[in-house]
Design a protein around this motif. Structure first.
Motif, PDB file in Angstrom:
ATOM      1  N   ALA A 426      27.901  38.672   1.106  1.00 41.97           N
ATOM      2  CA  ALA A 426      28.637  37.796   1.921  1.00 41.97           C
ATOM      3  C   ALA A 426      28.137  36.489   1.321  1.00 41.97           C
ATOM      4  O   ALA A 426      27.323  36.192   0.455  1.00 41.97           O
ATOM      5  CB  ALA A 426      27.871  37.999   3.335  1.00 41.97           C
ATOM      6  N   ALA A 427      28.475  35.297   2.165  1.00 42.95           N
ATOM      7  CA  ALA A 427      28.332  33.957   1.806  1.00 42.95           C
ATOM      8  C   ALA A 427      26.830  33.382   1.796  1.00 42.95           C
ATOM      9  O   ALA A 427      26.447  32.760   1.056  1.00 42.95           O
ATOM     10  CB  ALA A 427      29.065  33.120   2.378  1.00 42.95           C
ATOM     11  N   ASP A 428      26.030  34.104   2.794  1.00 43.00           N
ATOM     12  CA  ASP A 428      24.706  33.929   2.841  1.00 43.00           C
ATOM     13  C   ASP A 428      23.938  34.947   3.614  1.00 43.00           C
ATOM     14  O   ASP A 428      24.667  35.896   4.203  1.00 43.00           O
ATOM     15  CB  ASP A 428      24.442  32.463   3.518  1.00 43.00           C
ATOM     16  CG  ASP A 428      25.374  32.419   4.871  1.00 43.00           C
ATOM     17  OD1 ASP A 428      24.969  33.177   5.794  1.00 43.00           O
ATOM     18  OD2 ASP A 428      26.001  31.403   5.275  1.00 43.00           O
ATOM     19  N   ALA A 429      22.715  34.744   3.784  1.00 43.53           N
ATOM     20  CA  ALA A 429      21.830  35.879   4.405  1.00 43.53           C
ATOM     21  C   ALA A 429      22.158  35.903   5.857  1.00 43.53           C
ATOM     22  O   ALA A 429      22.065  37.197   6.579  1.00 43.53           O
ATOM     23  CB  ALA A 429      20.437  35.781   4.167  1.00 43.53           C
ATOM     24  N   ARG A 430      22.261  34.888   6.433  1.00 35.74           N
ATOM     25  CA  ARG A 430      22.714  34.983   7.874  1.00 35.74           C
ATOM     26  C   ARG A 430      24.037  35.869   8.370  1.00 35.74           C
ATOM     27  O   ARG A 430      24.045  36.439   9.221  1.00 35.74           O
ATOM     28  CB  ARG A 430      22.758  33.481   8.579  1.00 35.74           C
ATOM     29  CG  ARG A 430      21.746  32.345   8.502  1.00 35.74           C
ATOM     30  CD  ARG A 430      21.930  31.237   9.186  1.00 35.74           C
ATOM     31  NE  ARG A 430      20.716  30.380   9.310  1.00 35.74           N
ATOM     32  CZ  ARG A 430      19.920  29.706   8.240  1.00 35.74           C
ATOM     33  NH1 ARG A 430      20.777  29.562   7.232  1.00 35.74           N
ATOM     34  NH2 ARG A 430      19.015  29.108   8.513  1.00 35.74           N
ATOM     35  N   THR A 431      24.855  35.502   7.442  1.00 38.93           N
ATOM     36  CA  THR A 431      26.234  36.304   7.530  1.00 38.93           C
ATOM     37  C   THR A 431      26.055  37.711   7.513  1.00 38.93           C
ATOM     38  O   THR A 431      26.490  38.522   8.349  1.00 38.93           O
ATOM     39  CB  THR A 431      27.079  35.723   6.636  1.00 38.93           C
ATOM     40  OG1 THR A 431      27.437  34.404   6.809  1.00 38.93           O
ATOM     41  CG2 THR A 431      28.484  36.471   6.781  1.00 38.93           C
ATOM     42  N   VAL A 432      24.948  38.132   6.398  1.00 43.95           N
ATOM     43  CA  VAL A 432      24.679  39.558   6.150  1.00 43.95           C
ATOM     44  C   VAL A 432      24.131  40.181   7.599  1.00 43.95           C
ATOM     45  O   VAL A 432      24.572  41.241   7.993  1.00 43.95           O
ATOM     46  CB  VAL A 432      23.730  39.907   4.900  1.00 43.95           C
ATOM     47  CG1 VAL A 432      23.553  41.164   4.848  1.00 43.95           C
ATOM     48  CG2 VAL A 432      24.492  39.274   3.584  1.00 43.95           C
ATOM     49  N   LEU A 433      23.318  39.254   7.881  1.00 41.63           N
ATOM     50  CA  LEU A 433      22.492  39.891   9.117  1.00 41.63           C
ATOM     51  C   LEU A 433      23.265  39.969  10.403  1.00 41.63           C
ATOM     52  O   LEU A 433      23.563  41.036  11.010  1.00 41.63           O
ATOM     53  CB  LEU A 433      21.285  38.754   9.380  1.00 41.63           C
ATOM     54  CG  LEU A 433      20.713  39.252  10.714  1.00 41.63           C
ATOM     55  CD1 LEU A 433      19.932  40.766  10.572  1.00 41.63           C
ATOM     56  CD2 LEU A 433      19.529  37.977  11.182  1.00 41.63           C
ATOM     57  N   ARG A 434      24.343  39.107  10.582  1.00 41.90           N
ATOM     58  CA  ARG A 434      25.282  39.179  11.569  1.00 41.90           C
ATOM     59  C   ARG A 434      26.309  40.114  11.552  1.00 41.90           C
ATOM     60  O   ARG A 434      26.532  40.883  12.362  1.00 41.90           O
ATOM     61  CB  ARG A 434      25.930  37.753  11.805  1.00 41.90           C
ATOM     62  CG  ARG A 434      27.010  37.865  12.603  1.00 41.90           C
ATOM     63  CD  ARG A 434      27.740  36.420  12.986  1.00 41.90           C
ATOM     64  NE  ARG A 434      28.424  35.939  11.921  1.00 41.90           N
ATOM     65  CZ  ARG A 434      27.916  34.888  11.143  1.00 41.90           C
ATOM     66  NH1 ARG A 434      26.993  34.352  11.209  1.00 41.90           N
ATOM     67  NH2 ARG A 434      28.719  34.460   9.941  1.00 41.90           N
ATOM     68  N   ASP A 435      26.949  40.391  10.286  1.00 44.24           N
ATOM     69  CA  ASP A 435      27.887  41.357  10.191  1.00 44.24           C
ATOM     70  C   ASP A 435      27.049  42.874  10.184  1.00 44.24           C
ATOM     71  O   ASP A 435      27.627  43.716  10.628  1.00 44.24           O
ATOM     72  CB  ASP A 435      28.352  41.183   8.490  1.00 44.24           C
ATOM     73  CG  ASP A 435      29.639  40.379   8.557  1.00 44.24           C
ATOM     74  OD1 ASP A 435      29.923  39.816   9.576  1.00 44.24           O
ATOM     75  OD2 ASP A 435      29.925  39.862   7.320  1.00 44.24           O
ATOM     76  N   PHE A 436      25.806  42.887   9.641  1.00 41.06           N
ATOM     77  CA  PHE A 436      25.115  44.371   9.955  1.00 41.06           C
ATOM     78  C   PHE A 436      24.921  44.660  11.519  1.00 41.06           C
ATOM     79  O   PHE A 436      25.066  45.727  11.777  1.00 41.06           O
ATOM     80  CB  PHE A 436      23.889  44.388   8.893  1.00 41.06           C
ATOM     81  CG  PHE A 436      24.010  44.766   7.716  1.00 41.06           C
ATOM     82  CD1 PHE A 436      25.113  45.446   7.015  1.00 41.06           C
ATOM     83  CD2 PHE A 436      23.002  44.382   6.801  1.00 41.06           C
ATOM     84  CE1 PHE A 436      25.164  45.641   5.875  1.00 41.06           C
ATOM     85  CE2 PHE A 436      23.136  44.751   5.433  1.00 41.06           C
ATOM     86  CZ  PHE A 436      24.154  45.503   4.813  1.00 41.06           C
ATOM     87  N   THR A 437      24.590  43.437  12.180  1.00 36.06           N
ATOM     88  CA  THR A 437      24.358  43.776  13.545  1.00 36.06           C
ATOM     89  C   THR A 437      25.624  44.179  14.023  1.00 36.06           C
ATOM     90  O   THR A 437      25.681  45.020  14.897  1.00 36.06           O
ATOM     91  CB  THR A 437      23.970  42.529  14.161  1.00 36.06           C
ATOM     92  OG1 THR A 437      22.632  42.119  13.538  1.00 36.06           O
ATOM     93  CG2 THR A 437      23.863  42.603  15.666  1.00 36.06           C
TER      94      THR A 437
END
Length: 479
Positions: A426-437
């Motif tokens: 993803a574009a950034d770590a915040r996006t990875v965390l949100r998508d995984f959630t």
């Protein structure tokens, strides 16, 4: 061309990733102590100069076996990425006079010796007691603060972890943890060199972690891992990976690279990791150090491994920081110059972010799914809305085939009850965390329902059995 003997066992980064990077640097001979994942069996034959699987009848003196094979192929370096083979490979390298983790490798495997070493150095860690018998466990329950955590000293992937809330729970916990270790050993998820390692345990105080003052947004777990390497006895930190919250008792769900720690806090975390690695006296190997984060800036060492992080940690680092850690370690072991990062890389040096998610039958609140579901990656990918630019893939050699019933999550089995391993860019770590959630929340609803099997009237109902690994097992994840 230089020659490398790669010792394969369960756990570690995906074998396909390791082989392709190692084969680009040297002639690779593969000594397979575990069966090769079917997803890469054919490519292994193409990438390797030889693939040898020891016969069952062959004596299992692993050090002699590794030394013999290394001498037969004229190996200039011997290495492994599996937690379960680290000690044997380290001892073999000592016999052969080759670069390796060194004689202290066992300190990074046996959680009892690791904690004793750190205790002598005065490093922050939970209070602990080694446990060899049921009587030892009762004594620990009478002296350590409760609740406390029972761990197998040589396990990986949170296998055989149990929380003991009262002295009355000690006997059942002891019996169950020993059963799980025996079952895991039958499936190849156990120490391969040290005799009776499955009988060694440790109990630890459960320290209270927090993400406040460490992360600016919710959703992160209260611990991180420092990925690095020791080259010629000098520790080189590479980066810090963040986590989602664990599943009870402490089973890892997801790793995200990079961790979104402010620079000053990352420096503090890395400094503690350096002290932990230096105390163990490792010489030439990858490292993976987990650290619990507490209130008021407190930290506690969880553990250090004398190998790179498992699951997709190494591919994540390559994608985000453009560092081929496998190839760099091979080069170093062969005596070639390697430019290790001058300091740990952080969000400022990252090109996007990447994360790996272990699919367990547990929702975002840690509750077991209400009904059984069938693993079907195409269905999951199609049904779950991800952020723009995010890309979700599955790791075939670490996942059950589509159509397999997702195992019931067993807290004592830990990652042994996983169904699949997914990778997200993803574009950034915040996006990875949100998508995984979002993915974790959606899976129990979007995956197909499993059709319950009804035993024939003429057959007795099957006996209850442990949920440690389904028959079609994914490759182990040792984080």
């Amino acid at each position: 061309m230089s020659t490398v003997l790669l010792v394969h066992a369960k756990g570690g980064p995906p074998l396909g990733h390791v082989l392709s990077r190692a084969a680009a640097r040297a002639e690779v001979h593969l000594l397979a102590l575990s069966a090769l994942p079917s997803a890469i069996a054919a490519s292994a034959g193409e990438l390797c100069a030889s693939v040898v699987t020891p016969a069952e009848a062959q004596p299992r003196d692993l050090v002699s076996l590794i030394v013999s094979r290394a001498e037969a192929v004229g190996a200039d370096a011997v290495l492994t990425f599996s937690e379960y083979a680290v000690v044997a490979v380290a001892e073999a390298c000592e016999v052969l006079g080759l670069a390796g983790p060194g004689g202290a490798a066992a300190l990074a495997r046996d959680k009892r010796m690791m904690r004793h070493t750190w205790h002598r150095r005065g490093l922050p860690q939970p209070e602990f007691r080694p446990v060899a018998t049921q009587a030892d466990l009762h004594e620990a329950a009478a002296t350590l603060p409760l609740p406390m955590l029972l761990k197998a000293a040589w396990s990986a992937g949170s296998t055989a972890h149990q929380i003991i809330g009262s002295p009355q729970e000690a006997d059942a916990a002891w019996q169950r943890s020993r059963e799980v270790m025996a079952e895991s050993a039958q499936l190849g998820f156990a120490e391969l060199h040290v005799a009776e390692a499955d009988a060694h345990f440790v109990v630890e105080q459960i320290v209270t972690g927090t993400t406040e003052q460490w992360f600016d947004e919710p959703g992160w777990g209260d611990y991180v891992s420092v990925e690095g390497v020791v080259a010629g006895g000098v520790f080189h930190p590479v980066c810090v990976s963040g986590r989602m919250p664990t599943v009870e008792p402490f089973t890892e769900r997801a790793s995200i690279t990079p961790a979104l720690l402010p620079a000053d806090l990352q420096d503090r975390v890395v400094a503690l990791a350096r002290e932990a690695v230096d105390a163990l006296g490792l010489r030439d190997c990858g490292t993976h150090t987990e650290i619990k984060l507490g209130a008021g800036g407190r930290m506690w060492l969880i553990e250090t491994a004398a190998r790179f992080g498992g699951a997709m940690t190494v591919p994540q680092i390559e994608e985000v920081f453009r560092l081929d850690l496998v190839g760099m370690l091979v080069d170093h072991l062969l005596g070639r110059p390697v430019d290790w990062p001058e300091r740990a890389l952080g969000p400022g040096q990252a090109r996007g972010a990447a994360g790996s998610l272990v699919v367990l039958a547990v929702d975002g609140q840690g509750e077991a799914w209400r009904d059984r579901r069938v693993w079907d990656f195409p269905v999951a990918k199609e049904a779950v809305a991800l952020s723009e630019g995010s890309n979700l893939s599955v790791v075939p050699e670490s996942s059950l085939p589509d159509g397999s019933t997702v195992p019931v999550y067993d807290p004592v089995g830990g990652a042994n009850t996983m169904a699949a391993l997914c990778l997200l860019s993803a574009a950034d770590a915040r996006t990875v965390l949100r998508d995984f959630t979002n993915l974790v929340d959606a899976l129990p609803a979007v995956l197909p329902a499993a059709v319950p099997s009804v035993p024939a009237a003429s057959q007795p109902a099957p006996a209850a059995r442990s949920q440690v690994r389904p028959t079609a097992e994914p490759e182990g994840v040792a984080a």
